[in-house]
Design a protein around this motif. Structure first.
Motif, PDB file in Angstrom:
ATOM      1  N   TYR A 407     -14.108  -4.251  11.995  1.00  0.00           N
ATOM      2  CA  TYR A 407     -13.309  -5.476  12.014  1.00  0.00           C
ATOM      3  C   TYR A 407     -14.092  -6.622  12.635  1.00  0.00           C
ATOM      4  O   TYR A 407     -14.094  -7.749  12.123  1.00  0.00           O
ATOM      5  CB  TYR A 407     -12.013  -5.253  12.802  1.00  0.00           C
ATOM      6  CG  TYR A 407     -10.998  -4.392  12.101  1.00  0.00           C
ATOM      7  CD1 TYR A 407     -10.795  -4.490  10.731  1.00  0.00           C
ATOM      8  CD2 TYR A 407     -10.250  -3.464  12.801  1.00  0.00           C
ATOM      9  CE1 TYR A 407      -9.886  -3.686  10.086  1.00  0.00           C
ATOM     10  CE2 TYR A 407      -9.321  -2.650  12.162  1.00  0.00           C
ATOM     11  CZ  TYR A 407      -9.146  -2.771  10.795  1.00  0.00           C
ATOM     12  OH  TYR A 407      -8.246  -1.975  10.169  1.00  0.00           O
ATOM     13  N   LEU A 408     -14.761  -6.338  13.753  1.00  0.00           N
ATOM     14  CA  LEU A 408     -15.524  -7.386  14.424  1.00  0.00           C
ATOM     15  C   LEU A 408     -16.689  -7.849  13.562  1.00  0.00           C
ATOM     16  O   LEU A 408     -16.937  -9.059  13.425  1.00  0.00           O
ATOM     17  CB  LEU A 408     -16.032  -6.879  15.778  1.00  0.00           C
ATOM     18  CG  LEU A 408     -16.853  -7.865  16.612  1.00  0.00           C
ATOM     19  CD1 LEU A 408     -16.045  -9.107  16.939  1.00  0.00           C
ATOM     20  CD2 LEU A 408     -17.334  -7.201  17.909  1.00  0.00           C
ATOM     21  N   SER A 409     -17.422  -6.915  12.946  1.00  0.00           N
ATOM     22  CA  SER A 409     -18.581  -7.296  12.139  1.00  0.00           C
ATOM     23  C   SER A 409     -18.152  -8.034  10.869  1.00  0.00           C
ATOM     24  O   SER A 409     -18.834  -8.965  10.428  1.00  0.00           O
ATOM     25  CB  SER A 409     -19.415  -6.064  11.779  1.00  0.00           C
ATOM     26  OG  SER A 409     -18.639  -5.115  11.071  1.00  0.00           O
ATOM     27  N   SER A 410     -17.026  -7.647  10.272  1.00  0.00           N
ATOM     28  CA  SER A 410     -16.547  -8.378   9.096  1.00  0.00           C
ATOM     29  C   SER A 410     -16.107  -9.780   9.471  1.00  0.00           C
ATOM     30  O   SER A 410     -16.257 -10.723   8.683  1.00  0.00           O
ATOM     31  CB  SER A 410     -15.396  -7.626   8.428  1.00  0.00           C
ATOM     32  OG  SER A 410     -14.281  -7.515   9.298  1.00  0.00           O
ATOM     33  N   ASP A 411     -15.588  -9.937  10.696  1.00  0.00           N
ATOM     34  CA  ASP A 411     -15.272 -11.279  11.184  1.00  0.00           C
ATOM     35  C   ASP A 411     -16.535 -12.124  11.280  1.00  0.00           C
ATOM     36  O   ASP A 411     -16.535 -13.318  10.947  1.00  0.00           O
ATOM     37  CB  ASP A 411     -14.610 -11.210  12.562  1.00  0.00           C
ATOM     38  CG  ASP A 411     -13.187 -10.682  12.500  1.00  0.00           C
ATOM     39  OD1 ASP A 411     -12.683 -10.486  11.377  1.00  0.00           O
ATOM     40  OD2 ASP A 411     -12.592 -10.463  13.570  1.00  0.00           O
ATOM     41  N   LEU A 412     -17.628 -11.515  11.740  1.00  0.00           N
ATOM     42  CA  LEU A 412     -18.884 -12.258  11.871  1.00  0.00           C
ATOM     43  C   LEU A 412     -19.426 -12.664  10.504  1.00  0.00           C
ATOM     44  O   LEU A 412     -20.030 -13.741  10.370  1.00  0.00           O
ATOM     45  CB  LEU A 412     -19.909 -11.418  12.632  1.00  0.00           C
ATOM     46  CG  LEU A 412     -19.569 -11.100  14.092  1.00  0.00           C
ATOM     47  CD1 LEU A 412     -20.677 -10.259  14.720  1.00  0.00           C
ATOM     48  CD2 LEU A 412     -19.351 -12.373  14.899  1.00  0.00           C
ATOM     49  N   VAL A 413     -19.239 -11.823   9.495  1.00  0.00           N
ATOM     50  CA  VAL A 413     -19.640 -12.203   8.136  1.00  0.00           C
ATOM     51  C   VAL A 413     -18.869 -13.441   7.698  1.00  0.00           C
ATOM     52  O   VAL A 413     -19.438 -14.386   7.127  1.00  0.00           O
ATOM     53  CB  VAL A 413     -19.393 -11.030   7.160  1.00  0.00           C
ATOM     54  CG1 VAL A 413     -19.596 -11.483   5.717  1.00  0.00           C
ATOM     55  CG2 VAL A 413     -20.324  -9.870   7.478  1.00  0.00           C
TER      56      VAL A 413
END
Length: 578
Positions: A407-413
């Protein structure tokens, strides 16, 4: 729960069939690409993937284990329901927007990976920074769906979770290793067919179980739980919108998507593939929605599952395999299991290949080994496929918060890469200074907003925040979209400010240490003219760039056919080797 030999045999047969298709695709296309561009053939094939295979593989990229299981879970969970099952609509709109605005400029310029335009315009260092969130997104996504698959298989055939995860990862990694994008594409055709057939076969059997109430009744009336259509409270409308924009806009800047775009036979085909995949995502979500509705309409005390129900046991995320196991005949549940495992593998192989492609081309070749031979790059791709596949498997087995990390990494994308992609394709005059500033501002705003799944407490409390029963801070304010917009406008403002300061003479040229504004000849500077020249750009919204000369990287981005691109041309030639 007894050990199901029949289920194990069914899974083995299915996995062997998928592996056979992957190896066959690799053998069939082993001579694709000339002697000097085999690495590009592994990444984007011969740029000749047609509508049928392309439509299947692009749809299968999104219709993964998280998509199927997550949609069923959202519909099943009380107080959420269909109103909060945003993935089908969000990802479909993402594909439509990608086809309308992003597929054509990316494909027509002959790029090989999603990071190529960033390195071309902003330089190799900025490309390396953008590789970090892109890699995190792909790797954590693969780990999350491997984890979901292991739990799903263990529910139905009662084998060790770790064994099922390892075997699934080995199969996906093996055929990706030998065949590259062709193996991934052809296995996606088989896998998508299995998903569609397996889930649709299961639905009527589950719906006709004696313990299941008419889903039309439970959609609007409280029978066993709140109606599964769900609702959106006025306090949660901004959270809903924030998540919706995250799926819709944040679903565009993924290498797994652009790998299909760049593998298509023309820019027009790339657009059509995006539209076909958008329709496919909606169609493939229907059985998952129905299974979630069936779970919400079941008197579980009348089944072998017993009491309490799945949501009370905190097994709501497993509602799809639970429905298959307890509401369907044994032989039907195995078909459904094949569908779920197919969904997982169709996404996991794409993520592993995407991460390997970006590393081999944009990090290894363009940043460190610009004169590397094509054979060397091929081996780098193969080695990183193994490494990233093993890493995703290890995270699935060891990490307790894989989904939180994803979830956090997809937010960064969404927050970092999407605004950068907008700027590099459509905003004239942006440069490396603005890109770095936008990157940092977006990153800081996202991290300081907190992440409940990782128990990361916020440093900035936006209006509407509250504490849940576990003392976790929840932000109702759409701070993710705020961070994305801040990153975008920071990039534009800082870029134009830097451009003004240097061109007006306020700052001396020697302070342009990134060579982003003042033209300086440097071996370390990425050639900004060899791939895209201002007199060859056919879309007037693309930013013209000033010609600069390079002796080391000029051939890296050269694609003569892309310069003479005509929209009706059936295909573009492959990138020339170094």
């Amino acid at each position: 729960m007894a050990f199901h030999v029949e289920g194990l045999v069914a899974i083995i047969v299915f996995y062997l069939a998928i592996l056979a298709v992957g190896i066959w695709a690799a053998w069939k296309t082993k001579n694709t690409g000339s002697e000097g561009d085999r690495s590009e053939a592994i990444i984007v094939g011969g740029r000749d993937i047609g509508l049928l295979v392309g439509g299947f593989t692009m749809t299968a990229t999104w219709v993964g284990g998280g998509y199927i299981n997550g949609t069923a879970e959202a519909v099943y969970v009380p107080d959420y329901g269909l109103a909060w099952a945003q993935a089908p609509i969000g990802y479909s709109l993402s594909l439509i927007l990608g086809g309308l605005f992003f597929a054509k400029p990316m494909r027509s310029k002959g790029y090989v990976t999603m990071l190529d335009p960033f390195q071309q315009l902003y330089g190799k260092r900025m490309g390396g920074l953008l590789f970090i969130p892109a890699l995190m997104g792909e790797m954590f996504w693969a780990a999350a769906i491997f984890s979901a698959l292991g739990a799903t298989i263990s529910v139905i055939i009662d084998i060790n979770v770790n064994i099922s995860v390892i075997i699934s990862a080995l199969i996906a990694t093996m055929y990706t290793l030998v065949g590259g994008v062709y193996s991934v594409a052809y296995t996606d055709v088989v896998q998508l067919f299995c998903i569609f057939l397996g889930l649709w076969i299961s639905v009527p059997f589950a719906m006709s179980h004696p313990a299941v109430t008419d889903i039309g009744l439970t959609a609007v009336h409280h029978v066993y739980q709140a109606p599964w259509l769900g609702s959106i409270n006025s306090l949660d409308i901004y959270t809903w919108l924030d998540n919706f924009f995250l799926l819709t806009l944040g679903g565009i800047p993924w290498q797994a998507y652009f790998q299909r775009v760049l593998s298509s036979s023309s820019a027009t085909y790339a657009q059509v593939l995006s539209f076909l995949a958008a329709f496919g995502c909606l169609v493939m979500a229907i059985p998952a929605v129905l299974i979630g509705a069936i779970g919400a309409s079941t008197a579980w005390n009348q089944t072998e599952y017993g009491v309490p129900d799945p949501k009370s046991k905190k097994e709501a995320d497993m509602i799809l395999p639970i429905v298959l196991q307890y509401l369907c005949p044994v032989y039907i549940s195995f078909f459904g299991l094949g569908a779920v495992s197919a969904a997982v593998m169709s996404s996991a192989d794409s993520s592993i290949l995407s991460a390997s492609s970006m590393f081999a081309r944009n990090i290894y070749q363009l940043s460190f080994r610009q004169n590397a031979s094509d054979r060397e790059i091929v081996w780098v791709i193969r080695i990183t496929v193994l490494l990233f596949g093993a890493s995703a498997t290890a995270m699935a087995l060891l990490a307790s918060s894989v989904y939180g990390l994803w979830y956090l990494s997809s937010d960064l994308v969404y927050i970092i890469i999407f605004p950068q992609l907008l700027c590099v394709l459509f905003i004239k005059g942006t440069n490396t200074y603005g890109a770095i500033a936008g990157y940092l501002f977006g990153l800081v705003l996202r991290i300081t907003g907190g992440e409940p799944y990782l128990y990361l407490q916020p440093l900035i409390f936006y209006p509407g925040w509250y504490q849940d029963d576990n003392n976790i801070y929840i932000q109702r304010f759409p701070f993710k979209t705020l961070a994305m917009l801040t990153s975008f406008f920071t990039n534009v403002i800082v870029s134009y400010l830097a451009k003004y300061l240097f061109e007006s003479g306020t700052l001396p040229p020697k302070l342009d240490f990134l060579d982003a504004v003042v033209a300086r000849y440097s071996r370390e500077h990425m050639d900004k003219a060899t791939l895209v020249k201002s007199d060859n750009i056919v879309l007037n919204e693309l930013a013209p760039v000033n010609p600069r000369h390079s002796l080391t990287l000029s051939s890296t981005f050269t694609n003569k056919e892309a310069f003479n691109y005509v929209d009706s041309s059936p295909e573009l030639s492959n990138t020339e080797d170094n």
